[in-house]
Scaffold this motif. Sequence first.
Motif, PDB file in Angstrom:
ATOM      1  N   ALA A  36       4.241   5.629  -5.344  1.00 23.32           N
ATOM      2  CA  ALA A  36       4.303   5.653  -6.802  1.00 23.32           C
ATOM      3  C   ALA A  36       3.354   6.706  -7.350  1.00 23.32           C
ATOM      4  O   ALA A  36       3.696   7.464  -8.257  1.00 23.32           O
ATOM      5  N   LEU A  37       2.134   6.770  -6.744  1.00 23.26           N
ATOM      6  CA  LEU A  37       1.146   7.756  -7.212  1.00 23.26           C
ATOM      7  C   LEU A  37       1.652   9.174  -7.004  1.00 23.26           C
ATOM      8  O   LEU A  37       1.467  10.044  -7.865  1.00 23.26           O
ATOM      9  N   SER A  38       2.305   9.394  -5.834  1.00 27.35           N
ATOM     10  CA  SER A  38       2.680  10.770  -5.543  1.00 27.35           C
ATOM     11  C   SER A  38       3.944  11.176  -6.292  1.00 27.35           C
ATOM     12  O   SER A  38       4.153  12.349  -6.566  1.00 27.35           O
ATOM     13  N   PHE A  39       4.802  10.188  -6.639  1.00 29.29           N
ATOM     14  CA  PHE A  39       6.044  10.545  -7.333  1.00 29.29           C
ATOM     15  C   PHE A  39       5.871  10.537  -8.844  1.00 29.29           C
ATOM     16  O   PHE A  39       6.751  10.985  -9.566  1.00 29.29           O
ATOM     17  N   GLY A  43      -4.305  17.871  -9.891  1.00 23.60           N
ATOM     18  CA  GLY A  43      -3.061  17.589  -9.175  1.00 23.60           C
ATOM     19  C   GLY A  43      -3.176  17.978  -7.716  1.00 23.60           C
ATOM     20  O   GLY A  43      -2.797  17.215  -6.823  1.00 23.60           O
ATOM     21  N   ILE A  44      -3.747  19.160  -7.469  1.00 19.64           N
ATOM     22  CA  ILE A  44      -3.907  19.630  -6.087  1.00 19.64           C
ATOM     23  C   ILE A  44      -4.855  18.703  -5.330  1.00 19.64           C
ATOM     24  O   ILE A  44      -4.585  18.310  -4.191  1.00 19.64           O
ATOM     25  N   ALA A  45      -5.941  18.313  -6.006  1.00 19.77           N
ATOM     26  CA  ALA A  45      -6.920  17.421  -5.364  1.00 19.77           C
ATOM     27  C   ALA A  45      -6.256  16.115  -4.962  1.00 19.77           C
ATOM     28  O   ALA A  45      -6.462  15.605  -3.866  1.00 19.77           O
ATOM     29  N   ARG A  46      -5.382  15.592  -5.857  1.00 17.59           N
ATOM     30  CA  ARG A  46      -4.736  14.329  -5.558  1.00 17.59           C
ATOM     31  C   ARG A  46      -3.757  14.484  -4.404  1.00 17.59           C
ATOM     32  O   ARG A  46      -3.664  13.644  -3.530  1.00 17.59           O
ATOM     33  N   VAL A  93       0.847  -1.197   0.000  1.00 21.71           N
ATOM     34  CA  VAL A  93       0.000   0.000   0.000  1.00 21.71           C
ATOM     35  C   VAL A  93       0.881   1.246   0.000  1.00 21.71           C
ATOM     36  O   VAL A  93       0.656   2.200  -0.761  1.00 21.71           O
ATOM     37  N   GLY A  94       1.944   1.218   0.835  1.00 22.72           N
ATOM     38  CA  GLY A  94       2.869   2.340   0.885  1.00 22.72           C
ATOM     39  C   GLY A  94       3.515   2.575  -0.474  1.00 22.72           C
ATOM     40  O   GLY A  94       3.654   3.710  -0.919  1.00 22.72           O
ATOM     41  N   GLY A  95       3.900   1.475  -1.141  1.00 22.87           N
ATOM     42  CA  GLY A  95       4.529   1.574  -2.453  1.00 22.87           C
ATOM     43  C   GLY A  95       3.589   2.198  -3.469  1.00 22.87           C
ATOM     44  O   GLY A  95       4.002   3.067  -4.257  1.00 22.87           O
TER      45      GLY A  95
END
Lengths: 151, 192
Positions: free
Chosen positions: A124-127, B9-12, A118-120
């Motif tokens: 991944a989504l945020s990077f 992007g901000i929402a995410r 889940v952390g990965g």
Amino acid sequence: MRRLAFALAVLSILSPLAAAAVDDPSEMLPDPRQEARAEAIGSQLRCLVCQNESIEDSSAGLARDLRHVVRQHVLKGETNRQVIDWMVGRYGNFIRLRPPLTVGTALLWAMPVLALLVGGIVAALSFRRRPAPAPLSDAERARLTDLTEAR
Amino acid sequence: MSGAAEGAGIARRRLLMAAPLAGAGLAGVAFWRMLSGMSRGSFDPHDIHAPVLNRPVPDFALPDQAPGQGFGAADLRALTAPVLVNFFASWCIPCVAEMPALNLLKARLPIWGIAYKDKPEDAAGFVRRAGNPYTRIASDLPGLTAIDWGVSGVPESYLIGPGGVIRWHNAAALDDGTIRDTLLPLAAGLRR
């Protein structure tokens, strides 16, 4: 330091007493092989009074009774599995020091992997790189030039 | 165009920020519920969940314990109304503590006692001193019947429904709150 030495001295006096719980010869089965089996079964069963000791290690009254029951079942010729099932039927899986694989324990054991997964995904989504912005239109470029020239 | 993408992007990012906070909040609520359950007595981490619930009482037959008449599995299976079976011993302090509650309860629910690993004369003296809440009393001196019931220490109480089925188990001294809020409503439900 002296206090530590004293504590060690007290421990060295008390530890043979604690171990004496199983060494009462009157409790043991005459056949050494049966006795060994009974000890193997008992070491897998939790003493419900002390909760983190096996019934073979505990000197509680209930543990002594449970040891006696285990030995009676061994004398009757039951398998280890049958004796443990008999205990689980009365006290639930809590009496087993080695918990069986159930949905709950499987989830518990899988938790580090799940957390990593889940952390990965979150990482991944945020990077993940956002798509490059669309190129400026002619009007935008003209306005930008205007603004920078004016300065 | 770019405005919409930026907004998404901000929402995410906000969502990613909120997720750990929500997780921590959830854990906090769960912890608070556990603590409040412990203080109310509805959650006991030391409670061994007896697998005997909703099963008929185990086979046993126990001798009389003065001043009462002993009983066995057959007597409990012949029941048509609920009865509380209470394991006690004269050497057990919480058993002394729950006696006033049991003495109040006996008018509303019959209580059958089992003296656990107690010398008959000691158990008789205990009941004489504490006031006898028991309709029948049996003696389990070897303590082996108690193991069949899943008793891990006295006092423990079992609510037995009609037909001798174990409907409720309490591995602690009974108090007025537990009797009022849990035991009596359950017993009333079994009477219908």
